[in-house]
Write an enzyme that holds these catalytic residues in place. Structure first.
Site, short mmCIF file in Angstrom:
data_model
loop_
_atom_site.label_atom_id
_atom_site.label_comp_id
_atom_site.label_asym_id
_atom_site.label_seq_id
_atom_site.Cartn_x
_atom_site.Cartn_y
_atom_site.Cartn_z
N TYR B 284 0.99 -1.26 0.07
CA TYR B 284 -0.14 0.01 0.07
C TYR B 284 1.20 1.50 0.19
O TYR B 284 1.65 1.51 0.94
CB TYR B 284 -0.98 -0.02 1.25
CG TYR B 284 -2.19 0.82 1.05
CD1 TYR B 284 -3.25 0.34 0.92
CD2 TYR B 284 -2.08 2.23 1.17
CE1 TYR B 284 -4.52 1.11 0.84
CE2 TYR B 284 -3.25 3.12 1.33
CZ TYR B 284 -4.28 2.49 0.84
OH TYR B 284 -5.64 3.17 0.86
N TYR B 332 -0.56 5.44 -10.46
CA TYR B 332 -1.94 4.63 -10.97
C TYR B 332 -3.16 5.17 -10.59
O TYR B 332 -3.81 6.08 -11.60
CB TYR B 332 -1.71 3.22 -10.78
CG TYR B 332 -2.93 2.42 -11.38
CD1 TYR B 332 -3.49 2.65 -12.58
CD2 TYR B 332 -3.51 1.37 -10.71
CE1 TYR B 332 -4.69 1.84 -12.88
CE2 TYR B 332 -4.52 0.66 -11.10
CZ TYR B 332 -5.39 1.01 -12.17
OH TYR B 332 -6.46 0.25 -12.69
#
Lengths: 139, 388
Positions: B284, B332
């Site tokens: 993450y 992203y």
């Protein structure tokens, strides 16, 4: 300077906030652990004990970690940018969030000694903030 | 091997209870304090203590409840589905205990709508007043960046980690994003670019921070035996582990070590793999510091060595530890709760569907999610047929 967000008062923390009216920094203590509990609770998060009382703190500590905010965390802080938010390790063993004031943000460092100062809140309470102390004092 | 829920029969029991009510219809205590009282009473009823509890369930905020009680649960569940939440919690707790995910789970509820009428200034109807409003917000910490900046400052102060090392994480991640046609940013990025981007919460620069984008994802799970008959190769769940150790950053026990140091080893142990077996890491990346801490806590490098570990670009294409190959939350997409994308990319890489960014021979992939402010950690080890 725009007034800060006023912290609400949880029942557990009423003695803490009441004492700020006299500019006293109070810490909740667990008698069993003989250590402070901050933030205040109905039980000690180390031992689960409920034998808790209040003691005045010396108001001295060190910067555990800090960040210089270049964007305000909320609109009331906009005029203060850039300002320092820090986690302060009080010498009694509690850690609390606060601001480091009274020096250029670039002078703040992890481990820097600090002492408590106070900033008045509109309702008569005061917010504990911290200033350089000891060998770091005096700009 | 098929799974039969009946296997749970007799695997767990309710061993302590408590409740509170008053003929007046009102209770003096409320909020977290009332929840704490109920937990203590139910534990006493069971002859157990807080230190026995390793599973925390709460309709909405197991993280804040555990922080208040000083519990570091390895099983956490905030399922909130209205009045039946607590029956659902029992179902989940039984499954968790039977599976060995925790040993002693507690669920608790407190709500005081009558008494709340006498406390009009105290805020909303639930869990008032907010601990964060009382102990953090007055100081103007910018959330969530400020919380991660505090962790970064501590890591720098203790271990000498540099802004350049953190920036390299963003650079390596951008190199992957360049190969993802759906990535928000695909232009080349340098360490100098990151350091030249404006500070948001020093020591974090703008390009140390994740994006804010729209995004969505979904994941379907079924039994292993059914999975083999479906359209795509299964990504087997080999191991899972979870832990949270605070809700507010000012309550994080150690700003340089997250609860991934608990969830990771648990997941790896269950899966029977070691960090060295991992072909792909999806870690993450809310901020560069998040990835650095996770690399250390999951065991890819020793504590304090994260900066030196990443600085040769080993997280990027061609590197020894391909990480965040979709381009991550940094390049992203990051709609707010990014964890679903970690799982989706891990599965695509295991299947060999990742196109230009496909990593050769991915048979073990780790997806590690981080929630709150480095608070809630969950590690999932996935494997293809060869790793099963």
């Amino acid at each position: 300077m725009t007034a800060r967000l006023e912290p609400p008062v949880s029942p557990e923390a009423a003695p803490f906030w009441d004492a700020t009216r006299q500019r006293q920094l109070m810490l909740q203590w667990c008698r069993a652990c003989d250590l402070p509990v901050h933030h205040p609770r109905v039980l000690c998060p180390r031992c689960g004990g409920t034998d808790l009382d209040w003691r005045e703190a010396a108001g001295r500590g060190r910067v555990h970690a800090f960040t210089v905010l270049h964007r305000p965390g909320n609109p009331t802080m906009a005029e203060r940018v850039p300002y320092v938010v820090a986690l302060i390790d009080l010498e009694e063993g509690a850690r609390m969030m606060s601001n480091v004031v009274g020096c250029e943000p670039g002078r703040v460092a992890v481990g820097m000694p600090v002492r408590v100062g106070w900033e008045d809140l509109p309702d008569g309470r005061a917010l504990p903030v911290f200033e350089p102390a000891g060998e770091a004092a005096g700009d | 091997m098929s799974y039969d829920p009946a296997e749970l029969r007799g695997k767990a029991a309710i061993v302590g209870v408590a409740d509170a009510a008053s003929p007046s219809g009102e209770l003096e205590t409320y909020g977290r304090a009332l929840e704490a009282a109920m937990v203590m009473e139910a534990l006493a009823d069971a002859g157990l203590s807080l230190s026995d509890v390793d599973g925390v369930l709460n309709a909405g905020d197991s993280m804040g409840l555990a922080e208040y009680l000083g519990i570091r649960p390895r099983y956490t569940d905030s399922t909130s589905v209205g009045g039946s939440s607590f029956e659902v919690h029992i179902e989940h707790a039984v499954a968790a205990v039977a599976a060995g995910l925790c040993e002693v789970a507690v669920t608790v509820y407190a709500q005081t709508p009558r008494g709340d009428r006498r406390r009009p200034a105290a805020g909303g109807p639930w869990r008032r007043p907010g601990a964060m409003l009382e102990w953090e917000a007055p100081y103007g910490l910018l959330m969530p960046m400020g919380a991660y900046a505090l962790a970064a400052s501590r890591h720098m102060g203790v271990y000498g980690t540099t802004p350049e090392q953190l920036a390299q994480i963003a650079v390596s991640t951008r190199q992957w994003a360049a190969m993802n046609p759906r990535a928000r940013y695909r232009d080349p990025l340098t360490v100098a670019d990151v350091l030249a981007s404006p500070y948001v919460a020093e020591p974090l620069h703008l390009l140390d921070c994740c994006l804010v984008t729209d995004g969505a994802g979904a994941v379907v799970v079924t039994r292993a035996d059914r999975a083999r008959d479906l359209a795509k190769p299964p990504a087997y769940v080999l191991g899972v582990g979870s832990c949270h150790d605070h809700a507010m950053i000012s309550e994080m026990p150690d700003l340089t070590t997250t609860a991934a140091a608990v969830s990771g080893p648990a997941a790896f142990s269950m899966a029977g793999v070691k960090p060295g077996d991992v072909d792909l890491l999806m870690a993450y990346d809310s901020f560069t510091i998040t990835v650095l801490l996770l690399l250390e806590d999951l065991g890819f490098c020793p504590k304090g060595e994260g900066g030196r570990f990443v600085e040769d670009g080993k997280l990027g294409p061609g590197g020894a530890l391909p990480t965040n190959t979709n381009g991550g939350g940094l390049s992203y997409t990051h709609p707010g709760m990014y964890g679903i994308f970690l799982l989706v990319e891990a599965v695509r890489q295991l299947r060999g569907e990742a196109g230009d960014r496909q990593v050769d021979g991915v048979d073990v992939a780790v997806a590690h999610g981080s929630g709150g402010v480095l608070s809630s950690m969950s590690t999932v080890v996935l494997g293809g047929e060869g790793a099963r």
